[in-house]
Design a protein around this motif. Structure first.
Motif, PDB file in Angstrom:
ATOM      1  N   UNK A 106      29.683 -42.340   2.734  1.00  0.00           N
ATOM      2  CA  UNK A 106      30.534 -41.208   2.353  1.00  0.00           C
ATOM      3  C   UNK A 106      31.317 -40.677   3.562  1.00  0.00           C
ATOM      4  N   UNK A 107      30.658 -40.562   4.692  1.00  0.00           N
ATOM      5  CA  UNK A 107      31.355 -40.099   5.904  1.00  0.00           C
ATOM      6  C   UNK A 107      32.421 -41.109   6.306  1.00  0.00           C
ATOM      7  N   UNK A 108      32.115 -42.390   6.191  1.00  0.00           N
ATOM      8  CA  UNK A 108      33.098 -43.418   6.548  1.00  0.00           C
ATOM      9  C   UNK A 108      34.325 -43.382   5.640  1.00  0.00           C
ATOM     10  N   UNK A 109      34.204 -42.802   4.473  1.00  0.00           N
ATOM     11  CA  UNK A 109      35.349 -42.671   3.559  1.00  0.00           C
ATOM     12  C   UNK A 109      36.197 -41.438   3.871  1.00  0.00           C
ATOM     13  N   UNK A 110      35.694 -40.535   4.710  1.00  0.00           N
ATOM     14  CA  UNK A 110      36.418 -39.302   5.044  1.00  0.00           C
ATOM     15  C   UNK A 110      37.435 -39.546   6.153  1.00  0.00           C
ATOM     16  N   UNK A 111      38.577 -38.852   6.053  1.00  0.00           N
ATOM     17  CA  UNK A 111      39.603 -38.934   7.095  1.00  0.00           C
ATOM     18  C   UNK A 111      39.265 -37.923   8.192  1.00  0.00           C
ATOM     19  N   UNK A 112      38.218 -38.239   8.914  1.00  0.00           N
ATOM     20  CA  UNK A 112      37.741 -37.417  10.025  1.00  0.00           C
ATOM     21  C   UNK A 112      37.005 -38.344  10.977  1.00  0.00           C
ATOM     22  N   UNK A 113      36.930 -37.945  12.224  1.00  0.00           N
ATOM     23  CA  UNK A 113      36.150 -38.693  13.203  1.00  0.00           C
ATOM     24  C   UNK A 113      34.801 -38.046  13.382  1.00  0.00           C
ATOM     25  N   UNK A 114      33.753 -38.859  13.383  1.00  0.00           N
ATOM     26  CA  UNK A 114      32.402 -38.370  13.607  1.00  0.00           C
ATOM     27  C   UNK A 114      31.723 -39.306  14.601  1.00  0.00           C
ATOM     28  N   UNK A 115      31.186 -38.730  15.652  1.00  0.00           N
ATOM     29  CA  UNK A 115      30.385 -39.483  16.606  1.00  0.00           C
ATOM     30  C   UNK A 115      28.975 -38.909  16.565  1.00  0.00           C
ATOM     31  N   UNK A 116      27.973 -39.758  16.430  1.00  0.00           N
ATOM     32  CA  UNK A 116      26.582 -39.320  16.364  1.00  0.00           C
ATOM     33  C   UNK A 116      25.693 -40.384  16.988  1.00  0.00           C
ATOM     34  N   UNK A 117      24.445 -40.008  17.257  1.00  0.00           N
ATOM     35  CA  UNK A 117      23.498 -40.967  17.842  1.00  0.00           C
ATOM     36  C   UNK A 117      23.177 -42.076  16.855  1.00  0.00           C
ATOM     37  N   UNK A 118      23.062 -41.728  15.582  1.00  0.00           N
ATOM     38  CA  UNK A 118      22.738 -42.736  14.580  1.00  0.00           C
ATOM     39  C   UNK A 118      22.468 -42.084  13.243  1.00  0.00           C
ATOM     40  N   UNK A 119      22.065 -42.880  12.263  1.00  0.00           N
ATOM     41  CA  UNK A 119      21.788 -42.342  10.924  1.00  0.00           C
ATOM     42  C   UNK A 119      20.311 -42.040  10.706  1.00  0.00           C
ATOM     43  N   UNK A 120      20.066 -41.109   9.792  1.00  0.00           N
ATOM     44  CA  UNK A 120      18.723 -40.824   9.293  1.00  0.00           C
ATOM     45  C   UNK A 120      18.866 -40.411   7.839  1.00  0.00           C
ATOM     46  N   UNK A 121      18.058 -40.936   6.943  1.00  0.00           N
ATOM     47  CA  UNK A 121      18.174 -40.559   5.531  1.00  0.00           C
ATOM     48  C   UNK A 121      17.576 -39.189   5.203  1.00  0.00           C
ATOM     49  N   UNK A 122      16.885 -38.574   6.162  1.00  0.00           N
ATOM     50  CA  UNK A 122      16.166 -37.330   5.922  1.00  0.00           C
ATOM     51  C   UNK A 122      17.092 -36.131   6.112  1.00  0.00           C
ATOM     52  N   UNK A 123      17.072 -35.189   5.143  1.00  0.00           N
ATOM     53  CA  UNK A 123      17.897 -33.992   5.274  1.00  0.00           C
ATOM     54  C   UNK A 123      17.241 -33.005   6.240  1.00  0.00           C
ATOM     55  N   UNK A 124      18.048 -32.100   6.755  1.00  0.00           N
ATOM     56  CA  UNK A 124      17.559 -31.133   7.729  1.00  0.00           C
ATOM     57  C   UNK A 124      16.924 -29.925   7.056  1.00  0.00           C
ATOM     58  N   UNK A 125      16.321 -29.070   7.873  1.00  0.00           N
ATOM     59  CA  UNK A 125      15.800 -27.784   7.416  1.00  0.00           C
ATOM     60  C   UNK A 125      16.967 -26.854   7.092  1.00  0.00           C
ATOM     61  N   UNK A 126      16.684 -25.801   6.376  1.00  0.00           N
ATOM     62  CA  UNK A 126      17.709 -24.823   5.987  1.00  0.00           C
ATOM     63  C   UNK A 126      17.221 -23.411   6.294  1.00  0.00           C
ATOM     64  N   UNK A 127      16.891 -23.153   7.547  1.00  0.00           N
ATOM     65  CA  UNK A 127      16.390 -21.839   7.941  1.00  0.00           C
ATOM     66  C   UNK A 127      17.465 -20.962   8.577  1.00  0.00           C
ATOM     67  N   UNK A 128      18.578 -21.556   8.975  1.00  0.00           N
ATOM     68  CA  UNK A 128      19.650 -20.782   9.598  1.00  0.00           C
ATOM     69  C   UNK A 128      19.413 -20.474  11.061  1.00  0.00           C
ATOM     70  N   UNK A 129      18.550 -21.250  11.707  1.00  0.00           N
ATOM     71  CA  UNK A 129      18.246 -21.024  13.111  1.00  0.00           C
ATOM     72  C   UNK A 129      19.228 -21.761  14.000  1.00  0.00           C
TER      73      UNK A 129
END
Length: 167
Positions: A106-129
């Motif tokens: 999905x990100x590869x289909x977006x007209x935006x540049x993204x640089x990251x260390x790598x992929x992970x299928x796990x979603x993040x926490x949602x605590x707002x910290x």
């Protein structure tokens, strides 16, 4: 867009003084834009992407680059396909994540540049910290909110000022 190699060649004295920094080559390129640049907006979080979403939802940052210091965590993703689409829709130039992303196709289909260390299928926490608009340090460089960033297939550069190369 001016190539990072041309910026380095034209501003070699800044490399010597440290005014122009090259991030260590820890990142992989995602998204349809393999090259982007712009002023930096910083976020520092750890395994929590609530502030990442809040920043990307802002239309006030058009043409800027969100730099996310995720502490280098490989346990979960801080950016996914929905946030990639939001970043595209709100005119961000790109996102650099010192951490992981998910929904790579999905990100590869977006007209935006993204640089990251790598992929992970796990979603993040949602605590707002976390913190926004703070200095962050990763990949061998101290990065301040308001710095300039250039990214392409040759690497990622950071400078306190917008730089150019002779045409």
């Amino acid at each position: 867009m001016v190539a990072t190699t041309d910026i380095c060649d034209a501003n070699s004295s800044f490399l010597t003084t440290g005014e122009l920094k090259v991030l260590l080559p820890l990142f992989r390129c995602y998204g349809r834009r393999q090259a982007f640049n712009g002023p930096v907006v910083t976020v520092k979080v750890f395994e929590d992407n609530v502030l990442v979403r809040a920043m990307l939802e802002s239309k006030a940052h058009q043409g800027k680059v969100l730099v996310v210091d995720g502490g280098g965590s490989m346990r979960c993703a801080l950016l996914g396909g929905n946030l990639g689409q939001i970043a595209q829709d709100n005119g961000w130039a790109g996102v650099v994540v010192y951490g992981c992303i998910r929904d790579v196709d999905e990100i590869n289909a977006c007209d935006i540049g993204v640089w990251a260390i790598g992929p992970s299928p796990v979603k993040s926490n949602k605590k707002g910290l976390g913190e926004k608009h703070v200095s962050v340090h990763f990949a061998g460089a101290l990065i301040h909110d308001g710095d300039w960033l250039w990214a392409d297939n040759d690497g990622i550069l950071i400078s306190k000022h917008q730089l150019s190369a002779p045409s």
